[in-house]
Design a protein around this motif. Sequence first.
Motif, PDB file in Angstrom:
ATOM      1  N   THR A  76       0.829  -1.203   0.000  1.00  0.00           N
ATOM      2  CA  THR A  76       0.000   0.000   0.000  1.00  0.00           C
ATOM      3  C   THR A  76       0.863   1.252   0.000  1.00  0.00           C
ATOM      4  O   THR A  76       0.624   2.189  -0.774  1.00  0.00           O
ATOM      5  N   VAL A  77       1.872   1.277   0.862  1.00  0.00           N
ATOM      6  CA  VAL A  77       2.766   2.435   0.908  1.00  0.00           C
ATOM      7  C   VAL A  77       3.523   2.566  -0.409  1.00  0.00           C
ATOM      8  O   VAL A  77       3.711   3.678  -0.917  1.00  0.00           O
ATOM      9  N   GLY A  78       3.934   1.453  -0.988  1.00  0.00           N
ATOM     10  CA  GLY A  78       4.615   1.490  -2.282  1.00  0.00           C
ATOM     11  C   GLY A  78       3.731   2.020  -3.383  1.00  0.00           C
ATOM     12  O   GLY A  78       4.182   2.777  -4.250  1.00  0.00           O
ATOM     13  N   MET A  79       2.468   1.636  -3.364  1.00  0.00           N
ATOM     14  CA  MET A  79       1.526   2.137  -4.373  1.00  0.00           C
ATOM     15  C   MET A  79       1.313   3.636  -4.200  1.00  0.00           C
ATOM     16  O   MET A  79       1.296   4.380  -5.183  1.00  0.00           O
ATOM     17  N   SER A  82       4.371   5.395  -5.473  1.00  0.00           N
ATOM     18  CA  SER A  82       4.394   5.359  -6.936  1.00  0.00           C
ATOM     19  C   SER A  82       3.412   6.379  -7.524  1.00  0.00           C
ATOM     20  O   SER A  82       3.731   7.071  -8.496  1.00  0.00           O
ATOM     21  N   MET A  83       2.231   6.471  -6.938  1.00  0.00           N
ATOM     22  CA  MET A  83       1.246   7.444  -7.410  1.00  0.00           C
ATOM     23  C   MET A  83       1.746   8.867  -7.181  1.00  0.00           C
ATOM     24  O   MET A  83       1.578   9.737  -8.040  1.00  0.00           O
ATOM     25  N   TYR A  84       2.370   9.102  -6.039  1.00  0.00           N
ATOM     26  CA  TYR A  84       2.925  10.430  -5.759  1.00  0.00           C
ATOM     27  C   TYR A  84       3.995  10.790  -6.784  1.00  0.00           C
ATOM     28  O   TYR A  84       4.005  11.889  -7.327  1.00  0.00           O
ATOM     29  N   ARG A  85       4.878   9.834  -7.033  1.00  0.00           N
ATOM     30  CA  ARG A  85       5.983  10.080  -7.959  1.00  0.00           C
ATOM     31  C   ARG A  85       5.471  10.311  -9.375  1.00  0.00           C
ATOM     32  O   ARG A  85       6.009  11.128 -10.123  1.00  0.00           O
ATOM     33  N   GLU A  86       4.403   9.619  -9.759  1.00  0.00           N
ATOM     34  CA  GLU A  86       3.904   9.726 -11.129  1.00  0.00           C
ATOM     35  C   GLU A  86       3.012  10.945 -11.348  1.00  0.00           C
ATOM     36  O   GLU A  86       3.068  11.583 -12.404  1.00  0.00           O
TER      37      GLU A  86
END
Length: 95
Positions: A76-79, A82-86
């Motif tokens: 969940t934290v990784g997702m 990833s959403m923040y970075r994208e």
Amino acid sequence: MSSNTDVSLSSYDEDQGSKLIRKAKEAPFVPVGMAGFAAIVAYGLYKLKSRGDTKMSLHLIHMRVAAQGFVVGAMTVGMMYSMYREYWAKPNSKP
């Protein structure tokens, strides 16, 4: 059947270590989830001998739930990362 010899085999040229490092850079929370899972299982196996009157099946169920919870949390934290970075970290460029 065609025999195309121009197929790039660059993904097959990697050894396991470099592939793991490349994947860890793409998704940094996957190794965190794997390490957490291994740590919880190791701790649960260490505590297995001092579990008291708790049944073994109950102890193993608690260990499994804790390990799965850690992995789901890391995913969940990784997702979210990833959403923040994208979506938020990239500057919006409108032509």
